[in-house]
Design a protein around this motif. Structure first.
Motif, PDB file in Angstrom:
ATOM      1  N   PHE A 181      26.181  62.431  54.863  1.00 16.79           N
ATOM      2  CA  PHE A 181      25.236  63.140  53.999  1.00 16.79           C
ATOM      3  C   PHE A 181      25.997  64.182  53.189  1.00 16.79           C
ATOM      4  CE2 PHE A 181      25.272  65.040  58.222  1.00 16.79           C
ATOM      5  CZ  PHE A 181      25.711  66.327  57.929  1.00 16.79           C
ATOM      6  N   ALA A 182      25.310  64.696  52.219  1.00 20.74           N
ATOM      7  CA  ALA A 182      25.876  65.793  51.454  1.00 20.74           C
ATOM      8  C   ALA A 182      24.858  66.920  51.438  1.00 20.74           C
ATOM      9  CB  ALA A 182      26.170  65.331  50.028  1.00 20.74           C
ATOM     10  N   GLU A 183      25.379  68.094  51.351  1.00 16.07           N
ATOM     11  CA  GLU A 183      24.473  69.225  51.231  1.00 16.07           C
ATOM     12  C   GLU A 183      23.900  69.232  49.818  1.00 16.07           C
ATOM     13  OE1 GLU A 183      22.964  73.149  51.559  1.00 16.07           O
ATOM     14  OE2 GLU A 183      25.056  73.278  50.890  1.00 16.07           O
ATOM     15  N   PHE A 184      22.571  69.525  49.762  1.00 15.00           N
ATOM     16  CA  PHE A 184      21.857  69.437  48.484  1.00 15.00           C
ATOM     17  C   PHE A 184      22.593  70.142  47.346  1.00 15.00           C
ATOM     18  CE2 PHE A 184      18.571  71.047  45.561  1.00 15.00           C
ATOM     19  CZ  PHE A 184      17.940  69.868  45.223  1.00 15.00           C
ATOM     20  N   PHE A 185      23.056  71.362  47.583  1.00 17.90           N
ATOM     21  CA  PHE A 185      23.638  72.144  46.480  1.00 17.90           C
ATOM     22  C   PHE A 185      25.010  71.640  46.057  1.00 17.90           C
ATOM     23  CE2 PHE A 185      20.460  74.989  48.325  1.00 17.90           C
ATOM     24  CZ  PHE A 185      19.698  75.208  47.193  1.00 17.90           C
ATOM     25  N   GLU A 186      25.650  70.967  46.976  1.00 20.05           N
ATOM     26  CA  GLU A 186      26.959  70.377  46.633  1.00 20.05           C
ATOM     27  C   GLU A 186      26.875  69.416  45.454  1.00 20.05           C
ATOM     28  OE1 GLU A 186      29.411  68.175  49.455  1.00 20.05           O
ATOM     29  OE2 GLU A 186      28.269  69.255  50.988  1.00 20.05           O
ATOM     30  N   LEU A 187      25.680  68.810  45.320  1.00 20.66           N
ATOM     31  CA  LEU A 187      25.541  67.774  44.297  1.00 20.66           C
ATOM     32  C   LEU A 187      25.485  68.362  42.887  1.00 20.66           C
ATOM     33  CD1 LEU A 187      22.884  65.597  46.123  1.00 20.66           C
ATOM     34  CD2 LEU A 187      25.340  65.176  45.957  1.00 20.66           C
ATOM     35  N   ILE A 240      25.988  60.219  42.220  1.00 20.22           N
ATOM     36  CA  ILE A 240      25.552  60.745  43.514  1.00 20.22           C
ATOM     37  C   ILE A 240      25.767  59.683  44.600  1.00 20.22           C
ATOM     38  CG2 ILE A 240      23.520  61.487  44.830  1.00 20.22           C
ATOM     39  CD1 ILE A 240      22.506  62.745  42.122  1.00 20.22           C
ATOM     40  N   LEU A 241      25.402  58.439  44.264  1.00 20.25           N
ATOM     41  CA  LEU A 241      25.587  57.378  45.274  1.00 20.25           C
ATOM     42  C   LEU A 241      27.064  57.215  45.625  1.00 20.25           C
ATOM     43  CD1 LEU A 241      23.108  54.567  44.180  1.00 20.25           C
ATOM     44  CD2 LEU A 241      22.981  55.980  46.240  1.00 20.25           C
ATOM     45  N   LYS A 242      27.908  57.278  44.612  1.00 22.28           N
ATOM     46  CA  LYS A 242      29.351  57.166  44.879  1.00 22.28           C
ATOM     47  C   LYS A 242      29.807  58.258  45.819  1.00 22.28           C
ATOM     48  CE  LYS A 242      30.250  55.223  40.410  1.00 22.28           C
ATOM     49  NZ  LYS A 242      30.788  55.430  39.059  1.00 22.28           N
ATOM     50  N   GLY A 243      29.273  59.460  45.573  1.00 29.04           N
ATOM     51  CA  GLY A 243      29.665  60.598  46.391  1.00 29.04           C
ATOM     52  C   GLY A 243      29.225  60.446  47.837  1.00 29.04           C
ATOM     53  N   LEU A 244      28.194  59.652  48.048  1.00 29.38           N
ATOM     54  CA  LEU A 244      27.654  59.510  49.409  1.00 29.38           C
ATOM     55  C   LEU A 244      28.222  58.293  50.123  1.00 29.38           C
ATOM     56  CD1 LEU A 244      23.897  60.322  48.700  1.00 29.38           C
ATOM     57  CD2 LEU A 244      25.503  61.728  50.010  1.00 29.38           C
ATOM     58  N   ARG A 245      29.102  57.566  49.423  1.00 32.96           N
ATOM     59  CA  ARG A 245      29.538  56.284  49.964  1.00 32.96           C
ATOM     60  C   ARG A 245      30.222  56.409  51.318  1.00 32.96           C
ATOM     61  NH1 ARG A 245      32.321  52.932  45.337  1.00 32.96           N
ATOM     62  NH2 ARG A 245      33.038  55.061  45.036  1.00 32.96           N
ATOM     63  N   ASN A 246      31.094  57.384  51.431  1.00 34.52           N
ATOM     64  CA  ASN A 246      31.910  57.424  52.642  1.00 34.52           C
ATOM     65  C   ASN A 246      31.570  58.594  53.564  1.00 34.52           C
ATOM     66  OD1 ASN A 246      33.461  55.135  51.882  1.00 34.52           O
ATOM     67  ND2 ASN A 246      34.417  56.453  50.335  1.00 34.52           N
ATOM     68  N   ARG A 247      30.389  59.088  53.426  1.00 32.86           N
ATOM     69  CA  ARG A 247      30.019  60.202  54.299  1.00 32.86           C
ATOM     70  C   ARG A 247      28.564  60.068  54.701  1.00 32.86           C
ATOM     71  NH1 ARG A 247      30.340  64.922  49.779  1.00 32.86           N
ATOM     72  NH2 ARG A 247      29.727  66.200  51.546  1.00 32.86           N
TER      73      ARG A 247
END
Lengths: 254, 172, 172
Positions: free
Chosen positions: A203-209, A194-201
């Motif tokens: 925020f992420a939408e909750f369900f995307e995770l 999850i942290l990797k996914g958030l590195r370059n943005r």
């Protein structure tokens, strides 16, 4: 067979009176690899039978040789030692043998054994030298490998990691160590993911995770990972409107 | 790239002979010994009439230049490779045929002192190594030849060394 | 032996790049530059799709391994590599089992400082990466292991790491 060379010419005959031009002595001496080599030369040159050497002939020739050599040359101790040995063998052979000592070993035997062994090794040396040798008679491919940017790759296996971790915990003297179980590791894995996914943005939408195709177990683990990230203050979860979209963002993006 | 090209390039670029096992590990899906041996025999055939030859020695498989190439390399290299002295060669022969031996053993056979330099030179070339010590006063080092020695003489094992001549019979 | 075979073998077995002029001198009847260049371009064509390439550099002509060969050499040399130090292994273990962690976390667990070099080495190997920062003064980096780490250790996921259930008995 030895070919001692004097002034480039093979010395085929060692004259009986052993006259050797004085200035040739050093050359001759250098041509021998020691007293055994010299003895072999004398034996082979004079067609003496190595298995039945005439000790008086051999000793006389050897002595004449080193006497002549000594006059010009500081003779290596090994040559003198051999002279002493030859004389000893010769004198033992001259002694009359009492009848009960018939079984006595031939005093020449040890010398013959050494001469044979030395000659074997001498021929073997020449045979080895005659073999093709890398760097002299043949060469090996020498192609530069693109290697400077290949990092040194150390090996590690998972058991080593496990032991390392156990050592750390043991050293830390933890009384109630955290038990790391498989489930917990999957939580930690998802935390990292999850942290990797958030590195370059932002925020992420909750369900995307959540990967809805990954099965219920993975979704639960993902949720646990999210909760753990919140607990460790590594992400924040925001919901702007009631029942609105839920967003997850890395704590550092705030 | 096809496996045979990989094996060919790796063998040509490797500093040391490579075993069939090591060659098998080159591939992500490890290759069987039989498959590697097939490739090796194809390569051997392919290179047969050229300036390099694929050959097997103690350490494994590697390419070497063929005998016909020697004059060309002699012209290329200004200086010829030095030959070993008789003292050095005899020392090497004794280690090769009588190993493991101590320096004292070598001196006993040769009847003269063995210079430390000779042993050091062969050690530096990685042709001989200390394989242990004899349990006598002074604990002298025991020398033996290495795989490198066999490789450099293109031999598969010590038993490929030239046989010792039976001199006793020659003389009588 | 035909001139192209001679040139090929000499180039393969030469430690240094060779100039056209030097190659011409290989032959008893010196060969012209044009003839050598013909041979070189034939050889270049012959080796085009293989693991080695004939190329010209400042010093002259030589064979070198082609880029596609790199993974094979990686595998070939990987097995000889030294092992990681205890400090490095423990650091890696902490990152693997407790990720995501900061350097401070690792130091707290190990009780000693963690050298930047160790983290850098694992980052360069692409076994760990920074996945975020902890919101405390200094905003330290959070480290986690990568997919590459799992691949290199032949694990499908972190949960394939050996479990540590018996840890209580070790620690107490």
């Amino acid at each position: 067979m030895i070919t001692a060379k004097i002034h480039g010419e093979a010395m085929l005959e060692l004259p009986q009176d052993l006259y050797i031009p004085p200035d040739a002595l050093e050359v001759v001496l250098d041509a021998f690899e020691g007293p055994l080599d010299l003895l072999l030369y004398l034996i082979r040159k004079h067609n003496l039978d190595i298995l039945d050497i005439s000790m008086s002939d051999l000793t006389r020739q050897y002595m004449a040789y080193i006497e002549a050599a000594k006059a010009r040359h500081e003779l290596a101790a090994e040559y003198l030692l051999m002279a002493a040995l030859l004389i000893e063998i010769k004198s033992r052979m001259l002694l009359p043998k009492p009848a009960e000592m018939d079984g006595e070993v031939d005093p020449r035997m040890e010398l013959v054994r050494r001469l044979l062994e030395y000659e074997k090794m001498k021929l073997a040396a020449a045979a080895i030298d005659a073999l093709d040798q890398a760097g002299r008679d043949f060469f090996l491919p020498a192609i530069e490998q693109d290697r400077d940017d290949i990092p040194e790759r150390q090996e590690v296996d998972v058991d080593e990691l496990r032991r390392a971790w156990l050592d750390v915990v043991a050293r830390a003297g933890v009384q109630h160590p955290h038990k790391v179980k498989r489930e917990e590791l999957s939580v930690r894995e998802h935390m990292s993911r999850i942290l990797k996914g958030l590195r370059n943005r932002d925020f992420a939408e909750f369900f995307e995770l959540f990967d809805i195709h990954a099965g219920i177990a993975v979704m639960v683990v993902t949720f646990l990972a999210l909760l753990e990230l919140v607990r460790e203050s590594l992400v924040t979860i925001v919901q702007v409107d009631p029942f609105g979209a839920i967003y997850v963002r890395a704590a550092n993006e705030s | 790239m096809s496996p045979d090209k990989v094996v060919e390039a790796v063998l040509l670029a490797s500093e040391e002979p490579l075993s069939v096992k090591t060659l098998g590990r080159l591939f992500e899906e490890r290759m069987s010994g039989a498959a590697i041996e097939n490739i090796l025999s194809d390569l051997q055939e392919k290179w047969k009439d050229s300036g390099l030859q694929l050959s097997e020695s103690a350490g494994g498989w590697r390419f070497r230049t063929s005998a016909e190439m020697k004059p060309y390399f002699d012209r290329l290299h200004a200086k010829k490779a030095p030959r070993y002295s008789r003292a050095a060669l005899e020392t090497l022969a004794i280690i090769a045929y009588r190993q493991p031996v101590t320096r004292g053993d070598i001196e006993e056979i040769r009847g003269v002192a063995v210079s430390a330099q000779i042993l050091k030179a062969f050690e530096e070339r990685e042709w001989i190594e200390v394989v242990g010590h004899r349990e006598v006063p002074g604990r002298p080092s025991l020398y033996a030849t290495t795989v490198r020695f066999l490789d450099d003489l293109n031999l598969k094992s010590l038993s490929d060394l030239p046989p010792l001549e039976d001199i006793g019979s020659v003389a009588s």
